[in-house]
Design a protein around this motif. Sequence first.
Motif, PDB file in Angstrom:
ATOM      1  N   LEU A   1       0.803  -1.175   0.092  1.00 28.61           N
ATOM      2  CA  LEU A   1      -0.177   0.132   0.013  1.00 28.61           C
ATOM      3  C   LEU A   1       1.096   1.435  -0.022  1.00 28.61           C
ATOM      4  N   ILE A   2       2.007   1.265   0.664  1.00 31.41           N
ATOM      5  CA  ILE A   2       2.648   2.504   0.879  1.00 31.41           C
ATOM      6  C   ILE A   2       3.466   2.346  -0.492  1.00 31.41           C
ATOM      7  N   ASP A   3       4.024   1.707  -1.025  1.00 28.20           N
ATOM      8  CA  ASP A   3       4.785   1.487  -2.416  1.00 28.20           C
ATOM      9  C   ASP A   3       3.727   1.987  -3.553  1.00 28.20           C
ATOM     10  N   GLN A   4       2.468   2.005  -3.225  1.00 20.75           N
ATOM     11  CA  GLN A   4       1.399   2.384  -4.201  1.00 20.75           C
ATOM     12  C   GLN A   4       1.224   3.760  -4.004  1.00 20.75           C
ATOM     13  N   GLY A   5       1.678   4.368  -3.006  1.00 17.23           N
ATOM     14  CA  GLY A   5       1.345   5.885  -2.950  1.00 17.23           C
ATOM     15  C   GLY A   5       0.361   6.146  -1.671  1.00 17.23           C
ATOM     16  N   HIS A   6       0.310   5.269  -0.785  1.00 14.22           N
ATOM     17  CA  HIS A   6      -0.672   5.454   0.188  1.00 14.22           C
ATOM     18  C   HIS A   6       0.046   5.803   1.432  1.00 14.22           C
ATOM     19  N   ARG A   7       0.470   7.193   1.643  1.00  9.72           N
ATOM     20  CA  ARG A   7       1.556   7.477   2.619  1.00  9.72           C
ATOM     21  C   ARG A   7       1.030   7.284   3.942  1.00  9.72           C
ATOM     22  N   HIS A   8      -0.315   7.215   4.074  1.00 13.06           N
ATOM     23  CA  HIS A   8      -0.865   7.099   5.464  1.00 13.06           C
ATOM     24  C   HIS A   8      -1.606   5.821   5.605  1.00 13.06           C
ATOM     25  N   VAL A   9      -1.424   5.067   6.514  1.00  9.16           N
ATOM     26  CA  VAL A   9      -1.922   3.623   6.779  1.00  9.16           C
ATOM     27  C   VAL A   9      -2.631   3.848   8.276  1.00  9.16           C
ATOM     28  N   VAL A  10      -3.737   3.358   8.258  1.00  7.87           N
ATOM     29  CA  VAL A  10      -4.551   3.145   9.605  1.00  7.87           C
ATOM     30  C   VAL A  10      -4.827   1.440   9.612  1.00  7.87           C
ATOM     31  N   LEU A  11      -4.541   1.161  10.515  1.00  6.74           N
ATOM     32  CA  LEU A  11      -4.952  -0.312  11.165  1.00  6.74           C
ATOM     33  C   LEU A  11      -5.924  -0.398  11.689  1.00  6.74           C
ATOM     34  N   ASN A  12      -7.001  -0.937  11.226  1.00 12.22           N
ATOM     35  CA  ASN A  12      -8.012  -0.918  12.312  1.00 12.22           C
ATOM     36  C   ASN A  12      -8.038  -2.364  13.124  1.00 12.22           C
ATOM     37  N   LEU A  13      -7.941  -2.260  14.199  1.00 11.27           N
ATOM     38  CA  LEU A  13      -7.512  -3.511  15.085  1.00 11.27           C
ATOM     39  C   LEU A  13      -8.846  -3.793  15.834  1.00 11.27           C
ATOM     40  N   ALA A  14      -9.977  -3.148  15.526  1.00  8.84           N
ATOM     41  CA  ALA A  14     -11.122  -3.595  16.552  1.00  8.84           C
ATOM     42  C   ALA A  14     -11.423  -5.159  16.246  1.00  8.84           C
ATOM     43  N   GLY A  15     -10.949  -5.806  15.294  1.00  9.43           N
ATOM     44  CA  GLY A  15     -11.289  -7.239  15.044  1.00  9.43           C
ATOM     45  C   GLY A  15     -10.255  -8.056  15.425  1.00  9.43           C
ATOM     46  N   LEU A  16      -8.971  -7.606  15.946  1.00 15.04           N
ATOM     47  CA  LEU A  16      -7.996  -8.244  16.317  1.00 15.04           C
ATOM     48  C   LEU A  16      -8.155  -9.233  17.605  1.00 15.04           C
ATOM     49  N   GLY A  17      -7.973 -10.379  17.609  1.00 14.01           N
ATOM     50  CA  GLY A  17      -8.367 -11.454  18.451  1.00 14.01           C
ATOM     51  C   GLY A  17      -7.021 -11.491  19.633  1.00 14.01           C
ATOM     52  N   PHE A  18      -5.664 -11.420  18.755  1.00 14.80           N
ATOM     53  CA  PHE A  18      -4.495 -11.536  19.713  1.00 14.80           C
ATOM     54  C   PHE A  18      -3.326 -10.967  18.915  1.00 14.80           C
ATOM     55  N   SER A  19      -2.481 -10.241  19.570  1.00 11.64           N
ATOM     56  CA  SER A  19      -1.056 -10.109  18.781  1.00 11.64           C
ATOM     57  C   SER A  19      -0.006 -10.386  19.968  1.00 11.64           C
ATOM     58  N   ASP A  20       1.047 -10.793  19.384  1.00 15.92           N
ATOM     59  CA  ASP A  20       2.273 -10.886  20.088  1.00 15.92           C
ATOM     60  C   ASP A  20       3.341 -10.074  19.790  1.00 15.92           C
ATOM     61  N   SER A  21       4.613 -10.048  20.100  1.00 14.20           N
ATOM     62  CA  SER A  21       5.577  -9.106  20.047  1.00 14.20           C
ATOM     63  C   SER A  21       5.747  -9.024  18.297  1.00 14.20           C
ATOM     64  N   THR A  22       5.688 -10.010  17.545  1.00 15.47           N
ATOM     65  CA  THR A  22       5.782  -9.933  16.228  1.00 15.47           C
ATOM     66  C   THR A  22       4.889  -8.758  15.604  1.00 15.47           C
ATOM     67  N   GLY A  23       3.757  -8.489  16.409  1.00 12.24           N
ATOM     68  CA  GLY A  23       2.821  -7.365  15.733  1.00 12.24           C
ATOM     69  C   GLY A  23       3.376  -5.955  16.030  1.00 12.24           C
ATOM     70  N   LEU A  24       3.799  -6.164  17.307  1.00 10.30           N
ATOM     71  CA  LEU A  24       4.819  -4.802  17.445  1.00 10.30           C
ATOM     72  C   LEU A  24       6.007  -4.392  16.195  1.00 10.30           C
ATOM     73  N   ALA A  25       6.687  -5.591  16.143  1.00 15.16           N
ATOM     74  CA  ALA A  25       7.735  -5.526  15.046  1.00 15.16           C
ATOM     75  C   ALA A  25       7.161  -5.004  13.561  1.00 15.16           C
ATOM     76  N   VAL A  26       5.768  -5.554  13.213  1.00 14.20           N
ATOM     77  CA  VAL A  26       5.372  -4.816  11.924  1.00 14.20           C
ATOM     78  C   VAL A  26       4.942  -3.625  12.071  1.00 14.20           C
ATOM     79  N   LEU A  27       4.331  -2.950  13.228  1.00 15.19           N
ATOM     80  CA  LEU A  27       4.222  -1.535  13.471  1.00 15.19           C
ATOM     81  C   LEU A  27       5.693  -0.945  13.316  1.00 15.19           C
ATOM     82  N   VAL A  28       6.494  -1.124  13.686  1.00 14.40           N
ATOM     83  CA  VAL A  28       7.887  -0.465  13.565  1.00 14.40           C
ATOM     84  C   VAL A  28       8.259  -0.488  12.165  1.00 14.40           C
TER      85      VAL A  28
END
Length: 132
Positions: free
Chosen positions: A43-70
Amino acid sequence: MSVAEPDLVLTTCTPRPGVAVVDVRGHLDHHTAPRLRRRGFELIDQGHRHVVLNLAGLGFSDSTGLAVLVALHHRTRAHRGTVAVAAPPERLRRMLRVTGLSLVVAEHHDVDHALAAIEPDDTLSPGARHDA
């Protein structure tokens, strides 16, 4: 008999030019995190400079989720953009604060608030800005 963990479902919409919203549903772990990272980078490479992650449906995230955010934070910054999370589960909200990631990844109550925080001029490509 083993019970399969829920998969990760990603749905994307583009509410306005330069902005992408990714609905993230299911489990975000070391098996599924690479899919979110790839999708965000696409998405970023296609020109979407701003990315919003809607996490309302996220059931679980471990530390790899944080790595993706970084990773998404670094990629959006390189394109003069931002990454934000909307409606993060309480456990992830605590991890963001404890790690200090909340200082660079904006956290919002919902997608509407996240979108409202992005200035309309911020969605233009860097070369397309016009100062009056």
